[in-house]
Structures are given as structure tokens and as C-alpha cells.
Design a protein around this motif. Sequence first.
Motif, PDB file in Angstrom:
ATOM      1  N   LEU A 179      12.472 -21.540   4.630  1.00  0.00           N
ATOM      2  CA  LEU A 179      13.833 -21.972   3.228  1.00  0.00           C
ATOM      3  C   LEU A 179      13.236 -22.929   2.567  1.00  0.00           C
ATOM      4  N   PRO A 180      13.896 -23.284   1.739  1.00  0.00           N
ATOM      5  CA  PRO A 180      13.793 -24.088   0.633  1.00  0.00           C
ATOM      6  C   PRO A 180      14.536 -25.250   1.418  1.00  0.00           C
ATOM      7  N   ASP A 181      14.248 -26.650   0.648  1.00  0.00           N
ATOM      8  CA  ASP A 181      15.263 -27.432   1.041  1.00  0.00           C
ATOM      9  C   ASP A 181      16.539 -27.498  -0.264  1.00  0.00           C
ATOM     10  N   GLN A 182      17.664 -27.196   0.241  1.00  0.00           N
ATOM     11  CA  GLN A 182      19.151 -27.168  -1.063  1.00  0.00           C
ATOM     12  C   GLN A 182      18.808 -28.064  -1.843  1.00  0.00           C
ATOM     13  N   GLU A 183      18.280 -29.328  -1.159  1.00  0.00           N
ATOM     14  CA  GLU A 183      18.462 -30.307  -2.669  1.00  0.00           C
ATOM     15  C   GLU A 183      16.936 -30.942  -3.573  1.00  0.00           C
ATOM     16  N   THR A 184      15.243 -30.637  -2.273  1.00  0.00           N
ATOM     17  CA  THR A 184      14.338 -31.116  -3.515  1.00  0.00           C
ATOM     18  C   THR A 184      13.892 -29.818  -3.465  1.00  0.00           C
ATOM     19  N   GLY A 185      14.202 -28.477  -3.081  1.00  0.00           N
ATOM     20  CA  GLY A 185      13.686 -27.370  -2.653  1.00  0.00           C
ATOM     21  C   GLY A 185      12.122 -27.040  -2.690  1.00  0.00           C
ATOM     22  N   GLU A 186      11.786 -28.222  -1.794  1.00  0.00           N
ATOM     23  CA  GLU A 186      10.748 -27.844  -1.178  1.00  0.00           C
ATOM     24  C   GLU A 186      10.731 -27.594  -0.023  1.00  0.00           C
ATOM     25  N   ASN A 187       9.505 -27.213   0.948  1.00  0.00           N
ATOM     26  CA  ASN A 187       9.769 -26.566   2.609  1.00  0.00           C
ATOM     27  C   ASN A 187      10.508 -27.427   3.321  1.00  0.00           C
ATOM     28  N   SER A 188      11.410 -26.652   3.638  1.00  0.00           N
ATOM     29  CA  SER A 188      12.552 -27.498   4.603  1.00  0.00           C
ATOM     30  C   SER A 188      11.911 -27.356   6.464  1.00  0.00           C
ATOM     31  N   GLY A 189      10.585 -26.600   6.294  1.00  0.00           N
ATOM     32  CA  GLY A 189      10.511 -26.816   7.793  1.00  0.00           C
ATOM     33  C   GLY A 189      10.829 -25.900   9.005  1.00  0.00           C
ATOM     34  N   THR A 190      11.772 -25.249   8.012  1.00  0.00           N
ATOM     35  CA  THR A 190      12.712 -24.312   9.182  1.00  0.00           C
ATOM     36  C   THR A 190      12.005 -22.353   8.150  1.00  0.00           C
ATOM     37  N   TYR A 191      11.682 -21.282   8.996  1.00  0.00           N
ATOM     38  CA  TYR A 191      11.779 -20.748   9.280  1.00  0.00           C
ATOM     39  C   TYR A 191      12.300 -19.350   9.207  1.00  0.00           C
ATOM     40  N   VAL A 192      12.014 -18.257   7.799  1.00  0.00           N
ATOM     41  CA  VAL A 192      12.841 -17.103   8.854  1.00  0.00           C
ATOM     42  C   VAL A 192      12.118 -16.502   8.715  1.00  0.00           C
ATOM     43  N   THR A 193      11.816 -14.784   9.799  1.00  0.00           N
ATOM     44  CA  THR A 193      11.758 -13.841   9.666  1.00  0.00           C
ATOM     45  C   THR A 193      12.009 -12.589   9.092  1.00  0.00           C
ATOM     46  N   MET A 194      11.474 -11.673   8.586  1.00  0.00           N
ATOM     47  CA  MET A 194      11.354 -10.730   8.328  1.00  0.00           C
ATOM     48  C   MET A 194      10.425  -9.578   8.452  1.00  0.00           C
ATOM     49  N   GLY A 195      10.955  -8.229   8.833  1.00  0.00           N
ATOM     50  CA  GLY A 195      10.856  -7.027   9.702  1.00  0.00           C
ATOM     51  C   GLY A 195      11.934  -6.027   9.442  1.00  0.00           C
ATOM     52  N   ILE A 196      11.110  -4.915   8.970  1.00  0.00           N
ATOM     53  CA  ILE A 196      11.920  -3.243   8.500  1.00  0.00           C
ATOM     54  C   ILE A 196      10.935  -2.621   9.301  1.00  0.00           C
ATOM     55  N   GLU A 197      11.403  -1.115   9.764  1.00  0.00           N
ATOM     56  CA  GLU A 197      10.670  -0.405  10.469  1.00  0.00           C
ATOM     57  C   GLU A 197      11.664   0.653  10.144  1.00  0.00           C
ATOM     58  N   SER A 198      11.267   1.851  10.449  1.00  0.00           N
ATOM     59  CA  SER A 198      11.587   3.473  10.617  1.00  0.00           C
ATOM     60  C   SER A 198      11.319   4.259  12.012  1.00  0.00           C
ATOM     61  N   HIS A 199      12.517   4.332  12.259  1.00  0.00           N
ATOM     62  CA  HIS A 199      12.380   5.086  13.684  1.00  0.00           C
ATOM     63  C   HIS A 199      13.025   7.005  13.045  1.00  0.00           C
ATOM     64  N   ASN A 200      12.773   7.316  12.201  1.00  0.00           N
ATOM     65  CA  ASN A 200      13.373   9.396  11.280  1.00  0.00           C
ATOM     66  C   ASN A 200      13.244   9.883  12.510  1.00  0.00           C
ATOM     67  N   HIS A 201      11.639  10.809  12.428  1.00  0.00           N
ATOM     68  CA  HIS A 201      11.550  11.035  13.562  1.00  0.00           C
ATOM     69  C   HIS A 201      12.275  11.455  15.237  1.00  0.00           C
ATOM     70  N   PRO A 202      12.540  10.170  15.717  1.00  0.00           N
ATOM     71  CA  PRO A 202      12.387  10.110  16.899  1.00  0.00           C
ATOM     72  C   PRO A 202      14.412  10.592  16.207  1.00  0.00           C
ATOM     73  N   SER A 203      15.248   9.685  15.581  1.00  0.00           N
ATOM     74  CA  SER A 203      16.568   9.484  15.318  1.00  0.00           C
ATOM     75  C   SER A 203      17.091  11.490  15.009  1.00  0.00           C
ATOM     76  N   TYR A 204      15.839  12.087  14.813  1.00  0.00           N
ATOM     77  CA  TYR A 204      16.630  13.178  14.994  1.00  0.00           C
ATOM     78  C   TYR A 204      16.215  14.623  15.916  1.00  0.00           C
ATOM     79  N   VAL A 205      15.146  14.059  17.051  1.00  0.00           N
ATOM     80  CA  VAL A 205      15.395  14.481  17.304  1.00  0.00           C
ATOM     81  C   VAL A 205      16.005  14.447  18.809  1.00  0.00           C
ATOM     82  N   ASP A 206      16.678  12.832  18.880  1.00  0.00           N
ATOM     83  CA  ASP A 206      17.465  12.408  19.261  1.00  0.00           C
ATOM     84  C   ASP A 206      18.013  11.014  19.137  1.00  0.00           C
ATOM     85  N   PRO A 207      18.803  11.546  18.429  1.00  0.00           N
ATOM     86  CA  PRO A 207      19.993  10.505  17.497  1.00  0.00           C
ATOM     87  C   PRO A 207      20.423   8.836  18.478  1.00  0.00           C
TER      88      PRO A 207
END
Length: 717
Positions: free
Chosen positions: A67-95
Motif C-alpha cells: 500500500l502506498p503512503d498517502q502523503e509521499t506515495g512511497e511504500n508504506s510497509g503495509t501489504y495487502v494480499t490478493m487472491g481469487i479462485e473458482s469452485h464451479n464444478h463442485p458448486s453445480y454438484v453440491d451448491p
Amino acid sequence: MSLADSDRELVVEELGREPTPAEAALFENLWSEHCAYRSSRPLLSAFSSEGEQVVVGPGDDAAVVALPDQETGENSGTYVTMGIESHNHPSYVDPFDGAATGVGGIVRDTLSMGAYPIALADSLYFGSFDREHSKYLLEGVVEGISHYGNCIGVPTVAGSADFHPDYEGNPLVNVACVGLTDEDRLVTAVAQEPGNKLVLVGNATGRDGLGGASFASEDLAEDAETEDRPAVQVGDPYAEKLLIEANEVLVDEGLLESARDLGAAGLGGASSELVAKGGLGAHIELERVHQREPNMNALEILLAESQERMCYEVTPENVDRVREIAERFDLGCSIIGEVTDGSYTCTFEGETVVDVDAEFLGEGAPMNDLPATEPDTPETDLPEVPLETALETVLSSPNTASKRWIYRQYDHEVGVRTSVGPGDDAAIVAVREADTGVAISSGAAPNWTSTAPYEGARAVALENATNVAAKGATPLAAVDCLNGGNPEKPDVYGGFRGIVDGLAEMCETLSTPVVGGNVSLYNDSVAGPIPPTPTLAVVGTKAGYDAPPLSVEPEGELVLVGDRVLASGEARLGGSEYLARFDGSDRFPALPEEPAALIETLAAVADDDSTLAVHDVSHGGLAVSLAEMVTGDAGLAVSLPGDDPAGELFHEQPGRALIQTDDPEAVREAFEDVAPVVSLGRATDDGRLTIDVGDEHLAVDAATIGDWRATIERGLD
């Protein structure tokens, strides 16, 4: 499960012998489309994944962005993680269980990076809403997501829901998760050193989910709901909550060298990938795995996808402390083996059942070179519909109707970080550690990408970025979930290639790196292939946590920015809900010429003190967005300058926004040389929407609008 003949030949050549049954099953799962991306990996190089903010890019359990420091724009030292996944077939078989374990899996991906999960976003796609089976799937999926997310205390704050006849035989359930960590707490899935122990923490291993990776790499058969039930995992959110808190303690005390959650291909997938990333090997004794069912054999222990389990690399001196913490949280704990500098070996009761090179196991699958055909450009065939009928029909469509029935089942306030919740253009969660608001938008548009895969995917990226900017945030990074049908069909693969290229092109234009994602192919059934569906989850940042509302106040001028139709007079209705409801076709709308500048300017204007409300314009067109801004206390009186009522009200060009402002001249100056700005009218205090366009006059009150948009609630009563 069976290893394809061509793959078996490669394995035999590498090993110098026939594979054991456990090895064959392990290769079959890890070389499946679901794990190896054999048909999609050749296309994924189109994405730009680099940037100063990117700490960990594609290839780990989740991406990590500073995450950027909101004043300087530099790295704030705080991180966010981001992930995404699908569970398509299992949700058809057992929603219920299919969707619930999709949530559990993406949350554990977050844990394995040393992060604490702070927000979820669900993007859901079902068949036509008037089909009873679609409603059954919708109810089960939403119940599964809400049950699991609510129990583990992670708020579901954003997402989307779309209905399209081509999802009837194969719904999609895509779930994204955002987590919070920092430089000192960061953990990766790269094994560090031979001699370190491999420790399995969490639920006991059963036989559920066997062959889940290979199941996810096949078309759904007509009898999938009964025959494929054993391939669907069963979740336990209470165990996951304990695992979340135990993982937090393990990270706080610095006890983990690396981590991987157990998902596709179970223990075999997690442990082999962990050591392969470090260029190392492992020796695992499978009988040491804590089990909940009797007489499990080596293959079952190795490949079961039982939930709520993590594989940790731990130094020998820290093993006892890890065991103590697991016991404190009432979690199972097994020291199952150690990292080596040799091959990846698994023994069972003294017999070697797996002895392969970990890198070959993970990366040796050959890529597919598949033919692709370009989709046809649609002919123009526009229906003639009375404008009042069109307005009611489009507002009542389940695609543009209120999704309140869905998100009200989710606890979106748990964790006390949610500043803007579901139902708005984007959610905002407060990261107080960096005095930063993190905006989240997630979704796709099957009408767009089925009409024009490449342009539709570009529009999906721009739409999500516009959602974030409408809340005053600047896009930081994105993750994608690329869903397609059977790639062996040239027309299906051509459409899939189009959404990859379109999404990649627009994200690069917007300087928004795509830092991770998921691919789900073979979403095909007896009903046919799904539309190419590029779900994109975008995270943006802003100073503070406040944002302009979506609804208008009783006073103030309303302007529309970015609309090329009102500026040029050329309406294209391709991909619109209007044509979907009234059986027409047309070309897809042209997108803004300067999308990056538009997004940057919109974010700045949204945060200006003179801005009273902001709402993006996309699905359903201008008519739907105007209706969504009206409340019982505040209405809108709007006059459109053109003479094509249907085109102006219902085309769905993204990259547009409605802005209620006290200073319209300042808005025009801000967007000068960036995008057109058109004055539409003023807010009123009568709770009515009135629209004058050409010779037409429309008037409807907020109560009627609310009734029209309650389609999902009515349909599920």
C-alpha cells in the motif's frame, strides 16, 4: 482417475520405469488443466504483472502488494494480499459445500502468505432466473458462502451476480479474498532449507474431495450431480476459524519458514509444489498424517482434498512450539516428513510409493497448442419497444435488479473495517495501519463478452476500475479468474483467447498490474459451453475511508462524464440488457479514448468537497443508473439532448459516471481534454425520476422503482 497415454509416455521416459499407482494419480491431477493450465498458460504472458507496488506476483498462493503512503506515495510497509479462485464444478454438484469450500480455500491461500483475511468478494453466474434449477443453485451457493464467511468472521463486502441461459448446465462461483500483512510477517510458498520439517496442521484427512483437480478439468456430465459427489469437499468453518487464529500466532512468533494450503490435489499438490519452488525435494511418511477415516491407503492420503489443512515448513527447533500452538487451538498436528535436497518421495508403511523429481511433477506437463477461431461480429437488429415498457423490463431484469437478497445474507461489517459495504459501486475497507481506504470491485459481464470477447473483456476491466474510481480510489492491482468452456473447441478457445487479450490490454493501459489469478476451463455441459467469463477483482487505494454516496441529495446539479453516445450521437447497443430482454443484436460500444486519464480524473473529482454523489454507468445503461440514484427523499429531473431514446438510455459503454455536484464548472474543467461532460438536470426533493428524451417523457417514483427492482426477492419467496 487415469493418466492420459501421451502423458504416461513422458512420465515413463523421465522415470525410466512405469509409474506406481500413486505416482500416476499424482501426475494425472497435477498435470490436469486445473493445476497445470495446459491450455491457458501459453496465453497468460499477455498480462503485465510488474510494478513498484508488487511484492509477490503470480505463482504463489496469493499475490502481495504494498500500500502506498498517502502523503509521499512511497511504500508504506503495509501489504495487502490478493487472491481469487473458482469452485464451479463442485458448486453445480453440491451448491452449499461447493461454494463454502471455495471460500475456505481462498482464505487459506491468504493465510499461507502470513496475512490475516479482511474481506471477501463473490462473483456468481447462473442460468436464466426463471428456471427452478437456477434458483436452487443460487440459494444453495449463497447459503454456502454466507455460512462459511459468517462463521469464520471474514466480511463479504463486494461482488456481482449475473444470469445468462448458457450457465444453466454449469454455474460459476468465483471468490476473491483480500488479506493484510507487512514486510516482517510475509511468508511465501518457497521451501527454504534441507533438514527443515514438514508439519501438517488442521483437520484430519478423510476421503472427501478425491480427484477434485481432475474432476474440475472435465466437462460436466448429465449425471454429475450424483456420480461426482465424492469429488466435492466438505467444509468445517469452525475449524477454519481456529486455523486462522493459530496461523496468526505462528506468524507472529516467526515459526514458519514457508507455507502452502492444501487445496487441489491435496497433500501431494501442496507439499510437492512447496519444495519444487525452492528447487528442493522432500521425504514424507504418509502413515504419519492424522486421519479421520479407517484403513486409508497411500493414494487416498496423498490426494484427498479434505479442507482446513495447512502444510508448514518449520525448523527442527520450532516443531514443538508449533505443536503446542496447534493443540491450544484444538487442531490436529502431524510431523509428516522433512525437506531434502533430493527427489520428492513418499513412503507408506515402509514402502516407497512416490519417488519423482518435484520440479518435473509440477512443471513437466506439456502445454497444449490448440486451434482457435475468431468470433463473428454481430449484425445490427434493433427491436422497437415502447420506452416505458423498456424501462420497466430492464429495471426488472435479474441482472440489473437489486442484489440485496444476496448480500443481506452476508455479515459485511464483522471486523469493523467496512466503511462502504455491498450494494455500492465498490466496497471500501479501512486499513488503519496505513491510514488508507482499500476499495474493492469484482465482476464480469457475460452479455458483453459473449457478444464481443476482446472488447467485452476490455470493458470489464474498465468497468471495475470505474467502480473503484467512483469511490475516490485509484486502482492499485488486480487478480483475475478466467472462466471458459471446453478449449478443444476452436470457437470456444477463440473466445477465451479474446477475453485474455482484452483484459490484459486494458489493465496495462490503466497501469493496473494483474498480479495473480485462476483459470477454469472445461465449463461445458450437455447444455453447451458457458460464455467466456473474465472475472476481475480490482483493489484501489485512497486517503481515509470516506467516499461519496451513490444516492443523490435533494439539491445539486447532475452531470454525466465519459458518454461517447451523447457526445457523438452514435449509439451501439451490443451486449446490453436491453437487447438481451428484447432479442436484438448490435455491435459493442466504442470505449473512451483516454481510459487511464478518465479513471485518474474521476477518482480526484469524486474526492472533491463539492461532489455530493457519484455512480458509475454500465449494466442496464443510463436508465438503470439514474433509477439507482433516486430515493424516497431525493429524485432527479433529467433531460437528454439526443433523439435516440433507446440508444441513449440503454447502451452500456463503460467508463461513464453520473456526478451530482455543487460546482459543475469545476467538473467540466477537470475533464477538459479527457472526456465529454454533459449536463443532465438537477436533483429534486420529490423522490421521482423524470426523463425527457426526444419526444418522450418518462416519470416514475422511487417506490415503483424499488418494486420493479425486487425481482430476486419476489422470485425466491
